[in-house]
Scaffold this active site. Structure first.
Site, PDB file in Angstrom:
ATOM      1  N   LYS A 257      -9.799  -2.192   6.667  1.00 25.82           N
ATOM      2  CA  LYS A 257     -10.219  -3.590   6.571  1.00 25.82           C
ATOM      3  C   LYS A 257     -11.277  -3.836   7.631  1.00 25.82           C
ATOM      4  CE  LYS A 257      -6.780  -6.836   6.320  1.00 25.82           C
ATOM      5  NZ  LYS A 257      -6.761  -7.451   4.988  1.00 25.82           N
TER       6      LYS A 257
ATOM      7  N   ASP B  96       3.823  -0.441  11.462  1.00 26.20           N
ATOM      8  CA  ASP B  96       3.495  -1.864  11.548  1.00 26.20           C
ATOM      9  C   ASP B  96       4.268  -2.485  12.707  1.00 26.20           C
ATOM     10  OD1 ASP B  96       2.129  -3.928   9.255  1.00 26.20           O
ATOM     11  OD2 ASP B  96       3.287  -4.866  10.865  1.00 26.20           O
TER      12      ASP B  96
ATOM     13  N   ASP C 182       3.398  -0.772  17.799  1.00 25.19           N
ATOM     14  CA  ASP C 182       1.985  -1.133  17.952  1.00 25.19           C
ATOM     15  C   ASP C 182       1.144   0.143  17.952  1.00 25.19           C
ATOM     16  OD1 ASP C 182      -0.514  -1.980  18.830  1.00 25.19           O
ATOM     17  OD2 ASP C 182       0.331  -3.433  20.244  1.00 25.19           O
TER      18      ASP C 182
ATOM     19  N   TRP D 261       0.855  -1.211   0.000  1.00 26.50           N
ATOM     20  CA  TRP D 261       0.000   0.000   0.000  1.00 26.50           C
ATOM     21  C   TRP D 261       0.882   1.250   0.000  1.00 26.50           C
ATOM     22  CZ3 TRP D 261      -5.240   0.054   3.088  1.00 26.50           C
ATOM     23  CH2 TRP D 261      -6.048  -1.025   2.652  1.00 26.50           C
TER      24      TRP D 261
HETATM   25  C1  LIG Z   1      -2.517  -7.608   5.650  1.00 30.85           C
HETATM   26  S1  LIG Z   1      -1.074  -6.994   6.372  1.00 30.85           S
HETATM   27  C2  LIG Z   1      -0.895  -5.423   5.603  1.00 30.85           C
HETATM   28  C3  LIG Z   1      -0.429  -5.487   4.178  1.00 30.85           C
HETATM   29  C4  LIG Z   1      -0.083  -4.112   3.631  1.00 30.85           C
HETATM   30  N1  LIG Z   1      -1.274  -3.287   3.453  1.00 30.85           N
HETATM   31  C5  LIG Z   1       0.636  -4.181   2.316  1.00 30.85           C
HETATM   32  O1  LIG Z   1       0.114  -3.672   1.335  1.00 30.85           O
HETATM   33  O2  LIG Z   1       1.740  -4.715   2.257  1.00 30.85           O
HETATM   34  C6  LIG Z   1      -1.644  -6.556   7.989  1.00 30.85           C
HETATM   35  C7  LIG Z   1      -0.560  -5.949   8.877  1.00 30.85           C
HETATM   36  O3  LIG Z   1      -1.180  -5.418  10.045  1.00 30.85           O
HETATM   37  C8  LIG Z   1      -0.179  -5.392  11.031  1.00 30.85           C
HETATM   38  N2  LIG Z   1      -0.743  -5.151  12.368  1.00 30.85           N
HETATM   39  C9  LIG Z   1      -1.600  -5.942  13.060  1.00 30.85           C
HETATM   40  N3  LIG Z   1      -1.860  -5.423  14.277  1.00 30.85           N
HETATM   41  C10 LIG Z   1      -1.146  -4.257  14.357  1.00 30.85           C
HETATM   42  C11 LIG Z   1      -0.974  -3.273  15.376  1.00 30.85           C
HETATM   43  N4  LIG Z   1      -1.603  -3.398  16.565  1.00 30.85           N
HETATM   44  N5  LIG Z   1      -0.161  -2.213  15.136  1.00 30.85           N
HETATM   45  C12 LIG Z   1       0.485  -2.104  13.951  1.00 30.85           C
HETATM   46  N6  LIG Z   1       0.368  -3.016  12.937  1.00 30.85           N
HETATM   47  C13 LIG Z   1      -0.426  -4.081  13.136  1.00 30.85           C
HETATM   48  C14 LIG Z   1       0.450  -6.780  10.891  1.00 30.85           C
HETATM   49  O4  LIG Z   1       1.723  -6.837  11.481  1.00 30.85           O
HETATM   50  C15 LIG Z   1       0.468  -6.958   9.373  1.00 30.85           C
HETATM   51  O5  LIG Z   1       1.739  -6.672   8.821  1.00 30.85           O
END
Ligand SMILES: C[S@@+](CC[C@H](N)C(=O)[O-])C[C@H]1O[C@@H](n2cnc3c(N)ncnc32)[C@H](O)[C@@H]1O
Length: 249
Positions: A191, A111, A127, A90
């Site tokens: 999402k 992330d 986080d 993204w």
């Molecule tokens: C589906 S992936 C995202 C893919 C990204 N949009 C791309 O285009 O490459 C979802 C991401 O959400 C992150 N995530 C989940 N919980 C999170 C949090 N509390 N804080 C930051 N990132 C988080 C995960 O580590 C993961 O890498």
């Protein structure tokens, strides 16, 4: 999804593997059944092939592209916050759209995982629930954001309602972040696993944004409960928190 979309990907180009030849993983010994299925699906997914061919780090980039082509959310010179940005698909797409490498716009991502650099973008590892991270995001944005987008997903447990609740908690925190940093008229894309618990967040969006839509881009697997919610026309800041510990701009 139509058969032609399945074999041609979102740009209309066709790929080997989409022509009736099913690819199978070379080494499958020692893998669990679900990991074997995941690898097989990746090998035969035209969107994975398209993302790879176009230099995107993830097929997720094509979901954002499909949403953006239809709804025009990313504009030249925009200020964009990407929550859950790893591995960076993204970020790559948004960077092109806002003109980041030519010095236009602003792009901040966060992330839990490492994200390889994207020229001109500020990427945090941490986080989003962490107050210090929230403050750092606000500092890096240096002003209001035009777009807050969240592709955040929690690791799945396989237990449907647990996964739904965990992803909805991320939707809630993303919406909270959006309400702090978005400029009036701004856009929130996130999402959203539909299943019931997202109702409160949707009510807040309907109150705070002019239009709220559910979206299922073609690159989002039909069998997945994943969908996206797109809220446009942010009405302005939520009422100020007078407790003193307030991260608003
Ligand atoms: C589906 S992936 C995202 C893919 C990204 N949009 C791309 O285009 O490459 C979802 C991401 O959400 C992150 N995530 C989940 N919980 C999170 C949090 N509390 N804080 C930051 N990132 C988080 C995960 O580590 C993961 O890498």
């Amino acid at each position: 999804m139509s058969d032609s979309q399945k074999s041609k990907g979102s740009s209309g180009r066709s790929y080997r593997g989409g022509a009736g030849i099913t690819k199978t993983p070379k080494k499958s010994r020692g893998r669990t059944e679900s990991s074997r299925r995941w690898i097989q699906r990746q090998l035969n997914d035209p969107f994975v092939a398209e993302a790879k061919a176009r230099g995107f780090r993830s097929r997720a980039a094509l979901k954002l592209e499909q949403i953006d082509q239809k709804h025009k959310i990313l504009t030249h010179n925009a200020s964009v916050l990407d929550l859950g940005c790893a591995p960076g698909g993204w970020l790559q797409y948004a960077s092109q759209k806002i003109g980041l490498t030519a010095g236009h716009g602003r792009l901040v991502g966060i992330d839990l995982l490492d994200t390889d650099p994207v020229a001109g973008a500020d990427i945090l590892k941490g986080d989003i629930n962490d107050d210090a991270m929230m403050r750092e995001i606000i500092r890096l944005l240096g002003g209001k954001a035009d777009v807050v987008m969240s592709d955040m997903a929690a690791d799945t447990t396989g237990h449907r309602s647990t996964d739904h609740l965990r992803t909805t908690a991320l939707l809630d925190i993303a919406l909270d972040m959006a309400s702090r940093v978005l400029t009036p008229g701004g856009v929130f894309l996130a999402k959203c696993f539909r299943g019931g618990a997202e109702k409160d967040a949707l009510d807040v969006m309907r109150r705070d944004f002019a239009v709220v839509r559910h979206i299922k881009p073609a690159a989002s697997r039909a069998e997945s409960v994943e969908s996206y919610v797109l809220a446009t026309g942010f009405r302005g800041e939520a009422p100020q928190d007078l407790s003193g510990d307030d991260h608003k701009l």
